[in-house]
Scaffold this motif. Structure first.
Motif, mmCIF file in Angstrom:
data_model
loop_
_atom_site.group_PDB
_atom_site.id
_atom_site.type_symbol
_atom_site.label_atom_id
_atom_site.label_comp_id
_atom_site.label_asym_id
_atom_site.label_seq_id
_atom_site.Cartn_x
_atom_site.Cartn_y
_atom_site.Cartn_z
ATOM 1 N N VAL A 78 -25.932 -22.697 17.950
ATOM 2 C CA VAL A 78 -26.682 -21.552 17.438
ATOM 3 C C VAL A 78 -27.278 -20.838 18.649
ATOM 4 O O VAL A 78 -27.942 -21.457 19.481
ATOM 5 N N VAL A 79 -27.029 -19.527 18.728
ATOM 6 C CA VAL A 79 -27.519 -18.711 19.831
ATOM 7 C C VAL A 79 -28.579 -17.764 19.298
ATOM 8 O O VAL A 79 -28.343 -17.049 18.322
ATOM 9 N N GLY A 80 -29.744 -17.764 19.940
ATOM 10 C CA GLY A 80 -30.847 -16.913 19.520
ATOM 11 C C GLY A 80 -31.759 -17.623 18.543
ATOM 12 O O GLY A 80 -31.539 -18.784 18.181
ATOM 13 N N THR A 81 -32.784 -16.910 18.104
ATOM 14 C CA THR A 81 -33.767 -17.480 17.179
ATOM 15 C C THR A 81 -34.055 -16.493 16.054
ATOM 16 O O THR A 81 -33.761 -15.303 16.166
ATOM 17 N N GLY A 82 -34.650 -17.004 15.001
ATOM 18 C CA GLY A 82 -35.073 -16.160 13.888
ATOM 19 C C GLY A 82 -33.928 -15.406 13.253
ATOM 20 O O GLY A 82 -32.806 -15.906 13.151
ATOM 21 N N ALA A 83 -34.190 -14.160 12.866
ATOM 22 C CA ALA A 83 -33.202 -13.336 12.178
ATOM 23 C C ALA A 83 -32.026 -12.976 13.084
ATOM 24 O O ALA A 83 -30.954 -12.624 12.599
ATOM 25 N N GLU A 84 -32.209 -13.067 14.391
ATOM 26 C CA GLU A 84 -31.146 -12.726 15.340
ATOM 27 C C GLU A 84 -30.262 -13.912 15.702
ATOM 28 O O GLU A 84 -29.305 -13.771 16.465
ATOM 29 N N ALA A 85 -30.555 -15.095 15.161
ATOM 30 C CA ALA A 85 -29.756 -16.286 15.475
ATOM 31 C C ALA A 85 -28.347 -16.143 14.907
ATOM 32 O O ALA A 85 -28.156 -15.645 13.795
ATOM 33 N N GLU A 86 -27.368 -16.576 15.695
ATOM 34 C CA GLU A 86 -25.971 -16.527 15.264
ATOM 35 C C GLU A 86 -25.340 -17.897 15.492
ATOM 36 O O GLU A 86 -25.478 -18.474 16.566
ATOM 37 N N SER A 87 -24.653 -18.419 14.476
ATOM 38 C CA SER A 87 -24.020 -19.737 14.548
ATOM 39 C C SER A 87 -22.558 -19.606 14.945
ATOM 40 O O SER A 87 -21.861 -18.697 14.490
#
Length: 120
Positions: A78-87
């Motif tokens: 998972v890259v990023g955090t919160g609503a901007e996270a992308e798996s």
């Protein structure tokens, strides 16, 4: 140009030789496959495996002055955090030029990456 040497096909021991890279949290380990990177001198090239234990994560984005190519071999990332996270799932790839901000990263189930770092 940095010489990584000549290595023919050989079995990679995945049970030993792992270490936590400088600046990384416990649960994230690297195994250098070939070469070396001298960040102080801005030269070299290395190939490494990077693995995340289940639940391991970083808290800040990374930025460095060398090229980085990353291939997700297994597991989840998972890259990023919160609503901007992308798996991401296995068989995904990234190529980042020097100065590109990336991360933070986490793996829920654990993962293994093949990374190649080099100075142009």
């Amino acid at each position: 140009m940095f010489d990584k040497g000549h290595l023919e096909f050989h079995k990679v021991d995945l049970d030993s030789g792992w270490e936590v890279p400088q600046g990384y949290p416990a649960g994230i380990e690297q195994k250098i496959l070939a070469g070396g990177l001298d960040e102080a001198a801005g030269e070299g090239s290395r190939s490494r495996l990077l693995r995340f234990a289940p639940g391991a994560f970083t808290t800040e984005p990374f930025v460095h002055d060398y090229w980085e190519e990353v291939y997700l071999l297994s597991g989840d990332l998972v890259v990023g955090t919160g609503a901007e996270a992308e798996s991401f799932a296995p068989n995904t790839y990234a190529c980042r030029p020097p100065g590109a901000y990336h991360g933070p990263f986490r793996s829920d189930g654990g993962c293994m990456l093949l990374e190649i770092h080099y100075y142009a």
